[in-house]
Design a protein around this motif. Structure first.
Motif, PDB file in Angstrom:
ATOM      1  N   ILE A   9      -9.278  -2.720 -26.097  1.00 43.00           N
ATOM      2  CA  ILE A   9      -9.146  -2.477 -27.528  1.00 43.00           C
ATOM      3  C   ILE A   9     -10.325  -3.151 -28.203  1.00 43.00           C
ATOM      4  O   ILE A   9     -10.499  -4.366 -28.091  1.00 43.00           O
ATOM      5  CB  ILE A   9      -7.829  -3.034 -28.090  1.00 43.00           C
ATOM      6  N   LEU A  10     -11.131  -2.364 -28.878  1.00 41.67           N
ATOM      7  CA  LEU A  10     -12.288  -2.870 -29.598  1.00 41.67           C
ATOM      8  C   LEU A  10     -11.906  -2.937 -31.077  1.00 41.67           C
ATOM      9  O   LEU A  10     -11.577  -1.907 -31.669  1.00 41.67           O
ATOM     10  CB  LEU A  10     -13.481  -1.948 -29.383  1.00 41.67           C
ATOM     11  N   ILE A  11     -11.897  -4.134 -31.638  1.00 43.05           N
ATOM     12  CA  ILE A  11     -11.520  -4.325 -33.036  1.00 43.05           C
ATOM     13  C   ILE A  11     -12.782  -4.676 -33.811  1.00 43.05           C
ATOM     14  O   ILE A  11     -13.495  -5.605 -33.453  1.00 43.05           O
ATOM     15  CB  ILE A  11     -10.487  -5.466 -33.171  1.00 43.05           C
ATOM     16  N   GLY A  59      -6.684 -14.244 -36.995  1.00 48.02           N
ATOM     17  CA  GLY A  59      -6.128 -15.381 -36.264  1.00 48.02           C
ATOM     18  C   GLY A  59      -5.921 -15.047 -34.805  1.00 48.02           C
ATOM     19  O   GLY A  59      -5.806 -13.880 -34.425  1.00 48.02           O
ATOM     20  N   ILE A  60      -5.885 -16.102 -33.990  1.00 51.81           N
ATOM     21  CA  ILE A  60      -5.662 -15.943 -32.554  1.00 51.81           C
ATOM     22  C   ILE A  60      -4.640 -16.985 -32.129  1.00 51.81           C
ATOM     23  O   ILE A  60      -4.789 -18.170 -32.420  1.00 51.81           O
ATOM     24  CB  ILE A  60      -6.972 -16.153 -31.753  1.00 51.81           C
ATOM     25  N   LEU A  66      -1.804 -13.475 -28.494  1.00 48.84           N
ATOM     26  CA  LEU A  66      -1.758 -12.483 -29.567  1.00 48.84           C
ATOM     27  C   LEU A  66      -2.921 -12.680 -30.520  1.00 48.84           C
ATOM     28  O   LEU A  66      -3.318 -13.813 -30.800  1.00 48.84           O
ATOM     29  CB  LEU A  66      -0.453 -12.602 -30.363  1.00 48.84           C
ATOM     30  N   VAL A  67      -3.440 -11.558 -31.010  1.00 47.69           N
ATOM     31  CA  VAL A  67      -4.489 -11.576 -32.017  1.00 47.69           C
ATOM     32  C   VAL A  67      -3.892 -10.985 -33.292  1.00 47.69           C
ATOM     33  O   VAL A  67      -3.243  -9.932 -33.251  1.00 47.69           O
ATOM     34  CB  VAL A  67      -5.705 -10.721 -31.567  1.00 47.69           C
ATOM     35  N   ASP A  68      -4.079 -11.670 -34.424  1.00 43.12           N
ATOM     36  CA  ASP A  68      -3.658 -11.152 -35.726  1.00 43.12           C
ATOM     37  C   ASP A  68      -4.802 -10.325 -36.296  1.00 43.12           C
ATOM     38  O   ASP A  68      -5.928 -10.811 -36.409  1.00 43.12           O
ATOM     39  CB  ASP A  68      -3.336 -12.288 -36.697  1.00 43.12           C
ATOM     40  N   VAL A  69      -4.490  -9.091 -36.663  1.00 38.61           N
ATOM     41  CA  VAL A  69      -5.513  -8.181 -37.171  1.00 38.61           C
ATOM     42  C   VAL A  69      -5.061  -7.632 -38.520  1.00 38.61           C
ATOM     43  O   VAL A  69      -3.937  -7.134 -38.652  1.00 38.61           O
ATOM     44  CB  VAL A  69      -5.762  -7.002 -36.201  1.00 38.61           C
ATOM     45  N   SER A  70      -5.945  -7.729 -39.513  1.00 36.19           N
ATOM     46  CA  SER A  70      -5.706  -7.136 -40.818  1.00 36.19           C
ATOM     47  C   SER A  70      -6.369  -5.763 -40.825  1.00 36.19           C
ATOM     48  O   SER A  70      -7.591  -5.656 -40.729  1.00 36.19           O
ATOM     49  CB  SER A  70      -6.301  -8.024 -41.920  1.00 36.19           C
ATOM     50  N   LEU A  84      -9.600 -12.020 -23.549  1.00 39.57           N
ATOM     51  CA  LEU A  84     -10.120 -11.876 -24.903  1.00 39.57           C
ATOM     52  C   LEU A  84     -11.614 -12.170 -24.905  1.00 39.57           C
ATOM     53  O   LEU A  84     -12.048 -13.216 -24.416  1.00 39.57           O
ATOM     54  CB  LEU A  84      -9.397 -12.853 -25.847  1.00 39.57           C
ATOM     55  N   VAL A  85     -12.385 -11.227 -25.418  1.00 38.18           N
ATOM     56  CA  VAL A  85     -13.821 -11.412 -25.581  1.00 38.18           C
ATOM     57  C   VAL A  85     -14.080 -11.413 -27.080  1.00 38.18           C
ATOM     58  O   VAL A  85     -13.670 -10.485 -27.780  1.00 38.18           O
ATOM     59  CB  VAL A  85     -14.624 -10.268 -24.905  1.00 38.18           C
TER      60      VAL A  85
END
Length: 131
Positions: A9-11, A59-60, A66-70, A84-85
């Motif tokens: 997953i690329l964010i 946040g991580i 878990l990664v918090d993504v807005s 996680l990279v």
């Protein structure tokens, strides 16, 4: 990683990838910004194990993995991970002389290139009008 058994997953908070070596050509109006930027989804579409998410990591939680993504229009999401990279981005460095930023703008993004381009073209217009 195309042939790996991993789901990726690329964010990214931007929906495009920039070929930075040509930013100066966009800034000097030799190339259009669209000629040096490609949609991230287009670059990843050839890899079935890559999913692209438009969002900003806020946040991580390492213990919960878990990664918090807005995500724009969606709100907050929690994305799980095994590995996680992190690529945090960049900003111009004036090597301890931040006062130089006023006279030497950074050239790290399309926005920077467009700002410089507008200044250059405005200077040409002003010179032509006054000359």
């Amino acid at each position: 990683m195309r042939r790996s058994d991993a789901d990726i997953i690329l964010i990214d908070r931007r929906n495009h990838h920039i070929f930075q070596p040509l930013l100066y050509q966009a800034a000097t109006a030799v190339l259009a910004p669209s000629e040096i930027a490609a949609p991230i989804r287009q670059l990843a579409e050839k890899q079935s194990n890559v999913d692209v998410m438009l969002g900003e990591v806020t946040g991580i939680d390492l213990s919960s993995r878990l990664v918090d993504v807005s995500c724009p229009g969606v709100g907050m999401r929690k994305i799980g991970f095994d590995y996680l990279v992190i690529a945090t981005g960049m900003q111009p460095s004036y090597f301890g002389h931040d006062e130089f930023a006023r006279y030497a703008p950074g050239l790290k993004s399309l926005s920077d290139a467009e700002t410089i381009r507008a200044k250059i073209l405005s200077a040409y217009e002003l010179a032509r009008r006054d000359g």
